[in-house]
Design a protein around this motif. Sequence first.
Motif, mmCIF file in Angstrom:
data_model
loop_
_atom_site.group_PDB
_atom_site.id
_atom_site.type_symbol
_atom_site.label_atom_id
_atom_site.label_comp_id
_atom_site.label_asym_id
_atom_site.label_seq_id
_atom_site.Cartn_x
_atom_site.Cartn_y
_atom_site.Cartn_z
ATOM 1 N N MET A 138 -10.237 -7.201 1.661
ATOM 2 C CA MET A 138 -10.928 -6.109 2.157
ATOM 3 C C MET A 138 -10.313 -5.006 1.838
ATOM 4 S SD MET A 138 -13.996 -7.251 3.405
ATOM 5 C CE MET A 138 -14.276 -5.531 4.240
ATOM 6 N N PRO A 139 -9.303 -4.859 2.315
ATOM 7 C CA PRO A 139 -8.507 -3.646 1.085
ATOM 8 C C PRO A 139 -8.976 -2.942 -0.018
ATOM 9 C CG PRO A 139 -7.130 -4.267 2.410
ATOM 10 C CD PRO A 139 -8.103 -5.622 2.441
ATOM 11 N N ILE A 140 -8.731 -4.469 -1.060
ATOM 12 C CA ILE A 140 -8.884 -4.221 -2.462
ATOM 13 C C ILE A 140 -10.533 -3.722 -2.531
ATOM 14 C CG2 ILE A 140 -9.949 -5.346 -4.730
ATOM 15 C CD1 ILE A 140 -7.710 -7.533 -3.872
ATOM 16 N N LEU A 141 -11.620 -4.826 -1.755
ATOM 17 C CA LEU A 141 -13.595 -3.726 -1.900
ATOM 18 C C LEU A 141 -13.345 -2.456 -1.581
ATOM 19 C CD1 LEU A 141 -16.126 -5.002 -2.561
ATOM 20 C CD2 LEU A 141 -16.016 -5.441 0.457
ATOM 21 N N ILE A 142 -12.649 -1.994 -0.120
ATOM 22 C CA ILE A 142 -13.030 -0.698 -0.094
ATOM 23 C C ILE A 142 -12.139 0.490 -1.061
ATOM 24 C CG2 ILE A 142 -11.930 1.269 1.700
ATOM 25 C CD1 ILE A 142 -14.501 -1.102 2.916
ATOM 26 N N ALA A 143 -10.976 -0.180 -1.593
ATOM 27 C CA ALA A 143 -10.075 0.809 -2.160
ATOM 28 C C ALA A 143 -11.037 1.015 -3.799
ATOM 29 C CB ALA A 143 -9.011 0.017 -2.949
ATOM 30 N N LEU A 144 -11.589 -0.067 -4.796
ATOM 31 C CA LEU A 144 -12.760 -0.010 -5.162
ATOM 32 C C LEU A 144 -14.436 1.032 -5.131
ATOM 33 C CD1 LEU A 144 -12.593 -4.332 -6.520
ATOM 34 C CD2 LEU A 144 -12.238 -2.653 -7.725
ATOM 35 N N MET A 145 -14.146 0.938 -4.168
ATOM 36 C CA MET A 145 -15.288 1.942 -3.822
ATOM 37 C C MET A 145 -15.276 2.606 -3.354
ATOM 38 S SD MET A 145 -17.415 -0.747 -0.443
ATOM 39 C CE MET A 145 -18.431 0.511 -0.177
ATOM 40 N N LEU A 146 -13.673 3.162 -2.777
ATOM 41 C CA LEU A 146 -13.237 4.107 -2.746
ATOM 42 C C LEU A 146 -13.049 5.395 -4.215
ATOM 43 C CD1 LEU A 146 -11.198 4.561 0.457
ATOM 44 C CD2 LEU A 146 -13.211 5.684 0.308
ATOM 45 N N ILE B 276 -4.537 1.797 0.394
ATOM 46 C CA ILE B 276 -2.883 2.798 -0.014
ATOM 47 C C ILE B 276 -2.840 2.428 -1.445
ATOM 48 C CG2 ILE B 276 -1.395 4.411 0.475
ATOM 49 C CD1 ILE B 276 -1.575 4.719 3.358
ATOM 50 N N ILE B 277 -1.907 1.357 -1.180
ATOM 51 C CA ILE B 277 -1.488 0.276 -2.383
ATOM 52 C C ILE B 277 -2.388 0.656 -3.444
ATOM 53 C CG2 ILE B 277 -0.025 -1.436 -2.721
ATOM 54 C CD1 ILE B 277 1.054 -2.079 -0.374
ATOM 55 N N TYR B 278 -3.155 -0.068 -3.384
ATOM 56 C CA TYR B 278 -4.625 -0.652 -4.607
ATOM 57 C C TYR B 278 -5.231 0.865 -5.212
ATOM 58 C CZ TYR B 278 -4.543 -5.062 -2.248
ATOM 59 O OH TYR B 278 -4.143 -6.433 -2.060
ATOM 60 N N LEU B 279 -5.040 1.937 -4.313
ATOM 61 C CA LEU B 279 -5.708 3.188 -4.780
ATOM 62 C C LEU B 279 -4.418 3.412 -5.833
ATOM 63 C CD1 LEU B 279 -7.170 5.056 -1.651
ATOM 64 C CD2 LEU B 279 -8.446 4.305 -3.624
ATOM 65 N N ALA B 280 -3.395 3.793 -5.422
ATOM 66 C CA ALA B 280 -1.922 4.182 -5.735
ATOM 67 C C ALA B 280 -1.755 3.487 -7.450
ATOM 68 C CB ALA B 280 -1.398 3.581 -5.214
ATOM 69 N N ALA B 281 -2.802 2.405 -6.963
ATOM 70 C CA ALA B 281 -2.503 1.139 -8.794
ATOM 71 C C ALA B 281 -3.374 1.500 -9.192
ATOM 72 C CB ALA B 281 -2.056 0.062 -8.385
ATOM 73 N N MET B 282 -4.477 1.713 -8.547
ATOM 74 C CA MET B 282 -5.839 2.062 -9.761
ATOM 75 C C MET B 282 -5.227 3.636 -10.369
ATOM 76 S SD MET B 282 -8.450 0.946 -7.488
ATOM 77 C CE MET B 282 -9.274 -1.006 -6.581
ATOM 78 N N ALA B 283 -4.839 4.529 -9.710
ATOM 79 C CA ALA B 283 -4.872 5.598 -10.511
ATOM 80 C C ALA B 283 -3.795 5.766 -12.113
ATOM 81 C CB ALA B 283 -3.934 6.646 -9.423
ATOM 82 N N GLY B 284 -2.932 4.195 -11.200
ATOM 83 C CA GLY B 284 -2.468 3.829 -12.900
ATOM 84 C C GLY B 284 -3.246 3.690 -14.273
ATOM 85 N N VAL B 285 -4.094 3.493 -13.555
ATOM 86 C CA VAL B 285 -4.850 2.566 -15.142
ATOM 87 C C VAL B 285 -5.478 3.657 -15.943
ATOM 88 C CG1 VAL B 285 -7.022 1.685 -15.551
ATOM 89 C CG2 VAL B 285 -5.620 0.858 -13.585
ATOM 90 N N THR C 290 -10.647 -1.863 -14.521
ATOM 91 C CA THR C 290 -10.163 -2.054 -12.550
ATOM 92 C C THR C 290 -9.987 -3.178 -12.153
ATOM 93 O OG1 THR C 290 -11.235 -0.387 -12.459
ATOM 94 C CG2 THR C 290 -10.549 -0.891 -10.526
ATOM 95 N N LEU C 291 -9.901 -4.940 -12.050
ATOM 96 C CA LEU C 291 -9.322 -5.076 -11.607
ATOM 97 C C LEU C 291 -8.575 -5.516 -12.217
ATOM 98 C CD1 LEU C 291 -11.899 -7.488 -10.182
ATOM 99 C CD2 LEU C 291 -10.376 -5.947 -8.638
ATOM 100 N N PRO C 292 -8.607 -6.222 -13.446
ATOM 101 C CA PRO C 292 -7.645 -6.598 -14.638
ATOM 102 C C PRO C 292 -5.860 -5.235 -14.604
ATOM 103 C CG PRO C 292 -9.421 -7.221 -15.701
ATOM 104 C CD PRO C 292 -9.278 -6.613 -14.537
ATOM 105 N N GLY C 293 -6.871 -4.043 -14.213
ATOM 106 C CA GLY C 293 -5.363 -2.999 -14.296
ATOM 107 C C GLY C 293 -4.078 -2.938 -13.072
ATOM 108 N N ILE C 294 -4.777 -3.773 -11.579
ATOM 109 C CA ILE C 294 -4.369 -4.034 -10.589
ATOM 110 C C ILE C 294 -4.196 -5.556 -10.022
ATOM 111 C CG2 ILE C 294 -5.263 -1.958 -9.531
ATOM 112 C CD1 ILE C 294 -7.577 -3.799 -7.625
ATOM 113 N N ARG C 295 -4.766 -6.338 -10.914
ATOM 114 C CA ARG C 295 -3.781 -7.677 -10.809
ATOM 115 C C ARG C 295 -2.545 -7.655 -10.783
ATOM 116 N NH1 ARG C 295 -5.609 -11.627 -16.398
ATOM 117 N NH2 ARG C 295 -4.009 -10.466 -16.889
ATOM 118 N N HIS C 296 -1.569 -7.269 -10.960
ATOM 119 C CA HIS C 296 -0.509 -7.943 -10.542
ATOM 120 C C HIS C 296 0.016 -7.287 -9.330
ATOM 121 C CE1 HIS C 296 0.102 -3.563 -11.916
ATOM 122 N NE2 HIS C 296 0.738 -3.637 -11.482
ATOM 123 N N ILE C 297 -0.826 -5.838 -8.875
ATOM 124 C CA ILE C 297 -0.278 -5.635 -7.204
ATOM 125 C C ILE C 297 -0.657 -6.732 -6.828
ATOM 126 C CG2 ILE C 297 -1.199 -4.036 -5.713
ATOM 127 C CD1 ILE C 297 0.861 -3.576 -7.843
#
Length: 308
Positions: free
Chosen positions: A97-105, A186-195, A218-225
């Motif tokens: 769910m946090p991953i899904l919400i972060a993707l939507m945001l 929060i963590i996933y949004l921060a990771a997405m900002a680094g893509v 996006t998803l491959p970019g945050i896969r390690h997180i």
Amino acid sequence: MSLGRSARMKLLSGIRKDLFLYLLIFPGTLYFIIFKYVPMWGIVISFQEYSPYIGVWKSPWVGFEHFIHLFGNPDFMLLFRNTMVISAMSIVFYFPMPILIALMLNELRSALYKRVIQSVVYLPHFLSWVIISGITFLMLSQSGGIMNKILPLLGLKPFNFLTNPDAFWWLLTTQSIWKETGWGTIIYLAAMAGVDPQLYEAAKMDGAGRFRQIWHVTLPGIRHIIVTLFILRLGHIMDVGFEQVFLMMNSAVSEVADVFETYVYRNGIQQGQFSYSTAVGLFKSVIGLALVIIANKLAKRYGEEGLI
């Protein structure tokens, strides 16, 4: 001697150079030493018949007697089942769910609207489980709950949300999703900002739409997180949250609500079986550690970074 002195001088020089950085991490390091590492020596009482009156050093050793008692306890399989099912449901339904919400945001273009939505979904994290449980009772109680007042208006019968064993696990999972999903983004949004934005531009040039960009960039970019947090979550698979379960537990659902943490509370706090409850806690920790090690090795085998 000169080599040793040279190494010490080099060490002192490095400390003076980064003094403020060391001072910055000092409170956190001190916290973990005092409250995490120092108490670890207390696990020795799981191999003793500990008595607070004579202390750790004079308490008699009993070896693995408490562990044998735990595994031979008729309630062991019930406790293990409830703990694993609640944790499994949390992993399956809450973890994504946090991953899904972060993707939507992340897809929102209005910065103001994005900040408002973030604030709204973060808010439940700051509410205690006592408040969450109180809200749940107000919403779902059979006598005066809002939901059971709405259901008859829809032509449906009132439902025993709080005393139905079949609904208890789903109730806990729903509470966890509502309370913690926003904070987990929060963590996933921060990771997405680094893509790298150039990857999105390249995907657009190749004709990829928004969903394709999410899936292939996006998803491959945050896969390690995602993998790292999943491994860490496995380490807590035996921890389902004592406060939440204890507050929602009642006699009608005790068969599906009783977990290792409530069991430890009854035996360790209420009955004073400190050694036995410590043995239960050590068992949980060993299971969590084993799962983390196995998951970390599997992650590295399939090309991920893992934890270390």
